[in-house]
Design a protein around this motif. Structure first.
Motif, PDB file in Angstrom:
ATOM      1  N   HIS A  49     -22.056  30.955 -40.392  1.00 35.19           N
ATOM      2  CA  HIS A  49     -22.694  31.915 -39.560  1.00 35.19           C
ATOM      3  C   HIS A  49     -21.605  33.116 -39.094  1.00 35.19           C
ATOM      4  O   HIS A  49     -22.029  34.281 -38.989  1.00 35.19           O
ATOM      5  CB  HIS A  49     -23.144  31.000 -38.302  1.00 35.19           C
ATOM      6  N   GLY A  50     -20.565  32.391 -38.936  1.00 37.52           N
ATOM      7  CA  GLY A  50     -19.538  33.639 -38.269  1.00 37.52           C
ATOM      8  C   GLY A  50     -18.894  34.451 -39.313  1.00 37.52           C
ATOM      9  O   GLY A  50     -18.037  35.172 -39.069  1.00 37.52           O
ATOM     10  N   GLY A  51     -19.079  34.081 -40.715  1.00 39.40           N
ATOM     11  CA  GLY A  51     -18.409  34.762 -41.792  1.00 39.40           C
ATOM     12  C   GLY A  51     -16.998  34.523 -41.857  1.00 39.40           C
ATOM     13  O   GLY A  51     -16.386  35.233 -42.665  1.00 39.40           O
TER      14      GLY A  51
ATOM     15  N   ALA B 175     -21.444  26.770 -38.485  1.00 41.58           N
ATOM     16  CA  ALA B 175     -20.889  27.701 -37.553  1.00 41.58           C
ATOM     17  C   ALA B 175     -20.132  28.580 -38.394  1.00 41.58           C
ATOM     18  O   ALA B 175     -19.877  29.855 -38.235  1.00 41.58           O
ATOM     19  CB  ALA B 175     -20.302  27.255 -36.494  1.00 41.58           C
ATOM     20  N   SER B 176     -19.405  28.140 -39.091  1.00 44.67           N
ATOM     21  CA  SER B 176     -18.179  29.023 -39.954  1.00 44.67           C
ATOM     22  C   SER B 176     -18.953  29.699 -40.631  1.00 44.67           C
ATOM     23  O   SER B 176     -18.478  30.933 -40.923  1.00 44.67           O
ATOM     24  CB  SER B 176     -17.450  27.630 -40.648  1.00 44.67           C
TER      25      SER B 176
ATOM     26  N   GLU C  77     -33.885  22.138 -34.475  1.00 40.52           N
ATOM     27  CA  GLU C  77     -32.872  22.508 -33.681  1.00 40.52           C
ATOM     28  C   GLU C  77     -31.930  23.637 -34.601  1.00 40.52           C
ATOM     29  O   GLU C  77     -30.881  24.422 -34.183  1.00 40.52           O
ATOM     30  CB  GLU C  77     -31.877  21.522 -33.188  1.00 40.52           C
ATOM     31  N   LEU C  78     -32.005  23.413 -35.946  1.00 37.89           N
ATOM     32  CA  LEU C  78     -31.154  24.263 -36.767  1.00 37.89           C
ATOM     33  C   LEU C  78     -32.055  24.961 -38.031  1.00 37.89           C
ATOM     34  O   LEU C  78     -31.667  24.907 -39.287  1.00 37.89           O
ATOM     35  CB  LEU C  78     -30.189  23.255 -37.317  1.00 37.89           C
ATOM     36  N   PRO C  79     -33.061  25.449 -37.495  1.00 37.85           N
ATOM     37  CA  PRO C  79     -34.094  25.922 -38.436  1.00 37.85           C
ATOM     38  C   PRO C  79     -33.527  27.087 -39.394  1.00 37.85           C
ATOM     39  O   PRO C  79     -33.887  27.353 -40.680  1.00 37.85           O
ATOM     40  CB  PRO C  79     -35.278  26.418 -37.683  1.00 37.85           C
ATOM     41  N   ASN C  80     -32.642  27.867 -38.966  1.00 37.76           N
ATOM     42  CA  ASN C  80     -32.161  29.202 -39.391  1.00 37.76           C
ATOM     43  C   ASN C  80     -30.685  28.833 -40.188  1.00 37.76           C
ATOM     44  O   ASN C  80     -30.456  29.498 -41.208  1.00 37.76           O
ATOM     45  CB  ASN C  80     -31.971  30.460 -38.527  1.00 37.76           C
ATOM     46  N   PHE C  81     -30.097  27.933 -39.557  1.00 30.03           N
ATOM     47  CA  PHE C  81     -28.577  27.870 -40.222  1.00 30.03           C
ATOM     48  C   PHE C  81     -28.588  26.647 -41.179  1.00 30.03           C
ATOM     49  O   PHE C  81     -27.730  26.722 -42.121  1.00 30.03           O
ATOM     50  CB  PHE C  81     -27.847  27.002 -38.960  1.00 30.03           C
ATOM     51  N   VAL C  82     -29.574  25.896 -41.410  1.00 31.71           N
ATOM     52  CA  VAL C  82     -29.751  24.874 -42.394  1.00 31.71           C
ATOM     53  C   VAL C  82     -30.690  25.368 -43.730  1.00 31.71           C
ATOM     54  O   VAL C  82     -31.758  25.710 -43.296  1.00 31.71           O
ATOM     55  CB  VAL C  82     -30.097  23.471 -42.162  1.00 31.71           C
TER      56      VAL C  82
ATOM     57  N   ILE D  74     -22.009  21.057 -38.180  1.00 27.76           N
ATOM     58  CA  ILE D  74     -22.260  22.130 -37.309  1.00 27.76           C
ATOM     59  C   ILE D  74     -21.125  23.073 -37.301  1.00 27.76           C
ATOM     60  O   ILE D  74     -21.272  24.298 -37.289  1.00 27.76           O
ATOM     61  CB  ILE D  74     -22.914  22.038 -36.026  1.00 27.76           C
ATOM     62  N   GLY D  75     -19.863  22.359 -37.773  1.00 25.33           N
ATOM     63  CA  GLY D  75     -18.642  23.432 -37.888  1.00 25.33           C
ATOM     64  C   GLY D  75     -18.908  24.170 -38.914  1.00 25.33           C
ATOM     65  O   GLY D  75     -18.570  25.171 -38.851  1.00 25.33           O
ATOM     66  N   HIS D  76     -19.309  23.418 -40.222  1.00 23.06           N
ATOM     67  CA  HIS D  76     -19.605  24.439 -41.280  1.00 23.06           C
ATOM     68  C   HIS D  76     -20.600  25.341 -41.341  1.00 23.06           C
ATOM     69  O   HIS D  76     -20.551  26.647 -41.715  1.00 23.06           O
ATOM     70  CB  HIS D  76     -19.668  23.247 -42.454  1.00 23.06           C
TER      71      HIS D  76
ATOM     72  N   LEU E 133     -34.319  16.414 -35.983  1.00 26.08           N
ATOM     73  CA  LEU E 133     -33.373  17.548 -35.523  1.00 26.08           C
ATOM     74  C   LEU E 133     -33.248  18.624 -36.138  1.00 26.08           C
ATOM     75  O   LEU E 133     -33.304  19.809 -35.711  1.00 26.08           O
ATOM     76  CB  LEU E 133     -32.141  16.800 -35.356  1.00 26.08           C
TER      77      LEU E 133
END
Lengths: 87, 87
Positions: free
Chosen positions: A82-84, A79-80, A37-42, A75-77, A33
């Motif tokens: 990512h959202g700054g 997202a947080s 699915e999370l290549p840029n966020f992780v 994903i919350g962390h 996964l």
């Protein structure tokens, strides 16, 4: 917002369903996964050792499986970050 | 999966940015978000008293504002219920 939530649930299920319990991600499923699915966020999403370490940090009951709410924390962390938002 | 996460972050910010702190949802912002964005996932989403009660249950530090991770807990529980995972 509901449709985005549905996307996350159905993608989780698509990976979780490939072996063993269909409601949890095994280590192997998590390894599939994250880079897909999370290549840029992780950070270091292509590095198996980094994914192992991430899995261990999320698997609170150390059963080698991530349930949906454990995955949701991750994903919350992401997202947080990512959202700054302040962590 | 990353694009769905981005949708949730940007929709949170759209509501959070309408008054006061742009990183948190005030009670008024939460009252606008729930019926508009979560009409099917939140029980009694059109009932202001139900939304007030939900807000109080999520606002752990009782400051009248929901930060992103407090909000993320809510949608995680809604997602988990929607996905039929054991709670």
């Amino acid at each position: 917002m509901e449709s985005a939530i549905c996307v996350l649930v159905s993608q989780f299920k698509a990976y979780a369903g490939s072996d063993g319990s269909s409601d949890t991600l095994s280590r192997e499923e998590f390894h599939r996964l994250v880079p897909a699915e999370l290549p840029n966020f992780v950070k270091n999403a292509a590095d198996p050792a980094a994914i192992d370490q991430l899995m261990s940090s999320l698997d609170k009951n150390s059963d080698g499986e991530l349930n949906f709410l454990e995955f949701w924390q991750l994903i919350g962390h992401l997202a947080s970050k990512h959202g700054g938002f302040s962590q």
